[in-house]
Design a protein around this motif. Sequence first.
Motif, PDB file in Angstrom:
ATOM      1  N   GLY A  94     -21.601  -5.390 -63.914  1.00  0.00           N
ATOM      2  CA  GLY A  94     -22.800  -5.081 -63.148  1.00  0.00           C
ATOM      3  C   GLY A  94     -22.681  -5.495 -61.700  1.00  0.00           C
ATOM      4  N   ALA A  95     -22.018  -6.641 -61.466  1.00  0.00           N
ATOM      5  CA  ALA A  95     -21.838  -7.115 -60.092  1.00  0.00           C
ATOM      6  C   ALA A  95     -20.993  -6.141 -59.287  1.00  0.00           C
ATOM      7  N   LEU A  96     -19.956  -5.583 -59.911  1.00  0.00           N
ATOM      8  CA  LEU A  96     -19.127  -4.598 -59.230  1.00  0.00           C
ATOM      9  C   LEU A  96     -19.914  -3.318 -58.959  1.00  0.00           C
ATOM     10  N   ARG A  97     -20.677  -2.890 -59.961  1.00  0.00           N
ATOM     11  CA  ARG A  97     -21.399  -1.616 -59.841  1.00  0.00           C
ATOM     12  C   ARG A  97     -22.382  -1.626 -58.679  1.00  0.00           C
ATOM     13  N   MET A  98     -23.028  -2.779 -58.423  1.00  0.00           N
ATOM     14  CA  MET A  98     -24.054  -2.812 -57.374  1.00  0.00           C
ATOM     15  C   MET A  98     -23.676  -3.708 -56.198  1.00  0.00           C
ATOM     16  N   ASN A  99     -22.427  -4.212 -56.211  1.00  0.00           N
ATOM     17  CA  ASN A  99     -22.012  -5.138 -55.154  1.00  0.00           C
ATOM     18  C   ASN A  99     -23.027  -6.270 -55.031  1.00  0.00           C
ATOM     19  N   ALA A 100     -23.223  -6.947 -56.163  1.00  0.00           N
ATOM     20  CA  ALA A 100     -24.222  -8.009 -56.232  1.00  0.00           C
ATOM     21  C   ALA A 100     -23.881  -9.147 -55.278  1.00  0.00           C
ATOM     22  N   GLY A 101     -24.907  -9.878 -54.898  1.00  0.00           N
ATOM     23  CA  GLY A 101     -24.684 -11.005 -54.012  1.00  0.00           C
ATOM     24  C   GLY A 101     -25.801 -12.021 -54.102  1.00  0.00           C
ATOM     25  N   ALA A 102     -25.528 -13.214 -53.573  1.00  0.00           N
ATOM     26  CA  ALA A 102     -26.524 -14.286 -53.532  1.00  0.00           C
ATOM     27  C   ALA A 102     -26.025 -15.382 -52.613  1.00  0.00           C
ATOM     28  N   MET A 103     -26.938 -16.119 -52.060  1.00  0.00           N
ATOM     29  CA  MET A 103     -26.617 -17.281 -51.233  1.00  0.00           C
ATOM     30  C   MET A 103     -25.630 -16.932 -50.114  1.00  0.00           C
ATOM     31  N   GLY A 104     -25.773 -15.715 -49.582  1.00  0.00           N
ATOM     32  CA  GLY A 104     -24.924 -15.311 -48.466  1.00  0.00           C
ATOM     33  C   GLY A 104     -23.602 -14.693 -48.850  1.00  0.00           C
ATOM     34  N   GLY A 105     -23.285 -14.625 -50.147  1.00  0.00           N
ATOM     35  CA  GLY A 105     -22.025 -14.032 -50.575  1.00  0.00           C
ATOM     36  C   GLY A 105     -22.240 -12.701 -51.269  1.00  0.00           C
ATOM     37  N   GLN A 106     -21.226 -11.810 -51.223  1.00  0.00           N
ATOM     38  CA  GLN A 106     -21.280 -10.526 -51.904  1.00  0.00           C
ATOM     39  C   GLN A 106     -20.002 -10.322 -52.703  1.00  0.00           C
ATOM     40  N   THR A 107     -20.115  -9.563 -53.770  1.00  0.00           N
ATOM     41  CA  THR A 107     -19.005  -9.397 -54.700  1.00  0.00           C
ATOM     42  C   THR A 107     -17.749  -8.880 -54.019  1.00  0.00           C
ATOM     43  N   PHE A 108     -17.874  -7.785 -53.286  1.00  0.00           N
ATOM     44  CA  PHE A 108     -16.670  -7.139 -52.759  1.00  0.00           C
ATOM     45  C   PHE A 108     -16.036  -7.889 -51.587  1.00  0.00           C
ATOM     46  N   GLU A 109     -16.678  -8.956 -51.115  1.00  0.00           N
ATOM     47  CA  GLU A 109     -16.026  -9.808 -50.125  1.00  0.00           C
ATOM     48  C   GLU A 109     -14.835 -10.537 -50.737  1.00  0.00           C
ATOM     49  N   HIS A 110     -14.809 -10.606 -52.086  1.00  0.00           N
ATOM     50  CA  HIS A 110     -13.770 -11.378 -52.767  1.00  0.00           C
ATOM     51  C   HIS A 110     -12.918 -10.518 -53.705  1.00  0.00           C
ATOM     52  N   VAL A 111     -13.173  -9.213 -53.743  1.00  0.00           N
ATOM     53  CA  VAL A 111     -12.436  -8.338 -54.656  1.00  0.00           C
ATOM     54  C   VAL A 111     -11.100  -7.933 -54.050  1.00  0.00           C
ATOM     55  N   VAL A 112     -10.040  -8.135 -54.825  1.00  0.00           N
ATOM     56  CA  VAL A 112      -8.706  -7.679 -54.429  1.00  0.00           C
ATOM     57  C   VAL A 112      -8.470  -6.271 -54.962  1.00  0.00           C
ATOM     58  N   SER A 113      -8.852  -6.057 -56.225  1.00  0.00           N
ATOM     59  CA  SER A 113      -8.672  -4.740 -56.843  1.00  0.00           C
ATOM     60  C   SER A 113      -9.598  -4.615 -58.045  1.00  0.00           C
ATOM     61  N   VAL A 114      -9.845  -3.373 -58.414  1.00  0.00           N
ATOM     62  CA  VAL A 114     -10.682  -3.076 -59.582  1.00  0.00           C
ATOM     63  C   VAL A 114      -9.928  -2.085 -60.464  1.00  0.00           C
ATOM     64  N   ARG A 115      -9.819  -2.405 -61.735  1.00  0.00           N
ATOM     65  CA  ARG A 115      -9.231  -1.460 -62.687  1.00  0.00           C
ATOM     66  C   ARG A 115     -10.371  -0.626 -63.262  1.00  0.00           C
ATOM     67  N   VAL A 116     -10.224   0.701 -63.167  1.00  0.00           N
ATOM     68  CA  VAL A 116     -11.309   1.589 -63.582  1.00  0.00           C
ATOM     69  C   VAL A 116     -10.783   2.654 -64.535  1.00  0.00           C
ATOM     70  N   LEU A 117     -11.710   3.229 -65.277  1.00  0.00           N
ATOM     71  CA  LEU A 117     -11.464   4.427 -66.078  1.00  0.00           C
ATOM     72  C   LEU A 117     -12.241   5.558 -65.427  1.00  0.00           C
ATOM     73  N   ASP A 118     -11.561   6.678 -65.166  1.00  0.00           N
ATOM     74  CA  ASP A 118     -12.266   7.780 -64.517  1.00  0.00           C
ATOM     75  C   ASP A 118     -13.062   8.586 -65.537  1.00  0.00           C
ATOM     76  N   ALA A 119     -13.656   9.683 -65.093  1.00  0.00           N
ATOM     77  CA  ALA A 119     -14.554  10.467 -65.943  1.00  0.00           C
ATOM     78  C   ALA A 119     -13.850  11.106 -67.129  1.00  0.00           C
ATOM     79  N   GLU A 120     -12.517  11.104 -67.123  1.00  0.00           N
ATOM     80  CA  GLU A 120     -11.753  11.643 -68.249  1.00  0.00           C
ATOM     81  C   GLU A 120     -11.067  10.543 -69.047  1.00  0.00           C
TER      82      GLU A 120
END
Length: 701
Positions: free
Chosen positions: A597-623
Amino acid sequence: MTTTRVQLSLARFLTREHHRIHLIGVAGSGMSGVAALLLELGHQVSGSDKSISVEVERLRRLGLQFFQQHSAQDAADAELIVYSSAIRPDNPILIRARQSETRTARRAEALAAIMQGKRGIIVCGMHGKTTTSAMTAHVLREGGLHPSHYVGAEIPILGQNAHWDPRGEFFVAEGDESDGTIRCFYPEHILVLNIEPEHLDFYEDLVQIEAVFDQLIGQTSGKVFFCADDAIATRVCKSDRSVSYGFGENADYRAQDVTLEDFASVFSVFRGGEKLGEARLNVPGRHNVQNAVGVVALASELGIPLEKIATALAKFRHARRRFEIKYASDRFLLVDDYAHHPTEIRATLAAARSTGRNRVLTMFQPHRYTRTKALRQEFGAAFDQADRVVITDVYPASEPPIPGISGQTIADAISAHGHRGVTYQSRFTRVHHDVGNMLASGDLVLSLGAGNIHEQLSILAAELVVAEKLKAIVGEEGEMRLHEPMAKHTTLRVGGPAQFWIEPRTEEAFAELIRFCRRENLPLFVIGRGSNLLVRDGGIPGVVVHPCGGAFDDITVKENEITAGVGAKLKQVAYAGRDAGIGGLEWMEGIPGEVGGALRMNAGAMGGQTFEHVVSVRVLDAEGNAQTMTPSEMQVHYRHVPTLEKNYAVSAVFRGVSSGRDEIVRKLEESQHKRKTTQPAASSAGCIFKNPNSVPAGKLV
């Protein structure tokens, strides 16, 4: 007693002449049978109804002219109008017939007149007559007697619910005592299954019911077969020309050594002290064995050897809606039955219990307000063999409501009797939701009622076809639940059911779920912990996937990077950083969500955001294809990541900074202190709002 001149005239009109005949309400199971007989007798038949049934389509192929309305003009040239007790006096066709003095006949009168052309056999009683009349016709047919028949339901083994066979002498018909018209018949033989208080919307009491059966017996020229296990039937029917049957020692024909198997029964047949042989009945329930012995008695007295009778019984299959299997797999069994009276319900539940399933889950729709009111206490004691019961509202069958009488009346009576597994669902369309969510492997689901409750079971059966495929994808380690309340899976604690709730444990299972939904054109919705997710009361149609457990909960650390599955809680990621000396992720401790959920909405709190610390995301595409993406390859905005609308994250790599444990602990404690001193202690939905550019959302709220 002899038939009247009017009845003889109608019999000649229907069986020896050809006429134009119109049937009002022809789509019903009773009237469609009369229409079939009239067509086979060579009449020109038309019919009208507000709905079209399977039987109407079959009758059209036989020559029926069908009108989906009740218009006097459509029956203007008819020489006879046939109608049932369900047709109101203000029906326009009936009004026109009376004005023009066109001949009219009730359904039972027409059927009785047709029977005059044969040696009639009436199967009657409050319960079991549809199955038993079908069984009788089948046994006589297999015995070479070529009977005509009329049964009030679709009978697959007979081919149709009614048939005129010119080769045979006998006519087997299901007699309907509900409106007293069974008095129209003058049969040669009758088979009386049981007599008890029923149809109290028509009869005042048992005395009136017995009087109707007394009259029918008086109009019967041959033998009266009756169940000796039924005290009232015995009192009414026993005479010097009666033949009894049942389980008791005093019965002329009796079943002994009864063995109930899964959807079958084996028993010995005795006549007096003589053992005639063995029989096998491939329909479940002791009550069906009892009725089968009645058929054995009648067929034997007509000269059919037991060997032929036993062979026929082994081939017999139920009528529609009589313990009819709607879905069967290794995990689930769904059965529909017409039972709507307490006696029938007890017998059907006993049959369900005899199949050896783990639990019996029951959905019941009371039939008629008058029956619900009159027999509420009996209904209360009828469900003892059901593990769970869902009651919906009354099927009125054209009756007006009675104040204070509803499905809740039955639910209360069952609870008062001591049952702890009954619920009332006032919304008919949600009955299959409630029962579906109760399901566990090994369950039998039984729908009971004479109304349209079978529609809910059919919907559940169709859903199980999909659900079983989804379960096969996630395997034994994964979870699949039907109509799972989303209120259980959101922090707001509201929301209707997810039609198919799935918890895969592996990336491979998740990928196959995506491909399956694409192939089957099923909506797919993926959620994490459900933080601040608002779901409508109507729920979410399609497949709701919650990746959790297994690899999705894994957290691994390498140098300054933490790899976490989408099912891992953000708080756990922060604590993993603490234990490994990786700082910068302390703000995650205050977010009540998961990585996905944090990745999906780029969640954040206390001045920090998820994608500020993301190196990579493994995903499954629509297929369902896997790939690894860096933030630079993704669209990432404040509280919104469009790339993850069509791609589904399965894990992510976060990078922090080397830091001492004491420093990380201090920042975690500061985060906790700030949250506790600035945020409500109780549950709230404050974080559901996005901050505008100029002022925090919390301040505006």
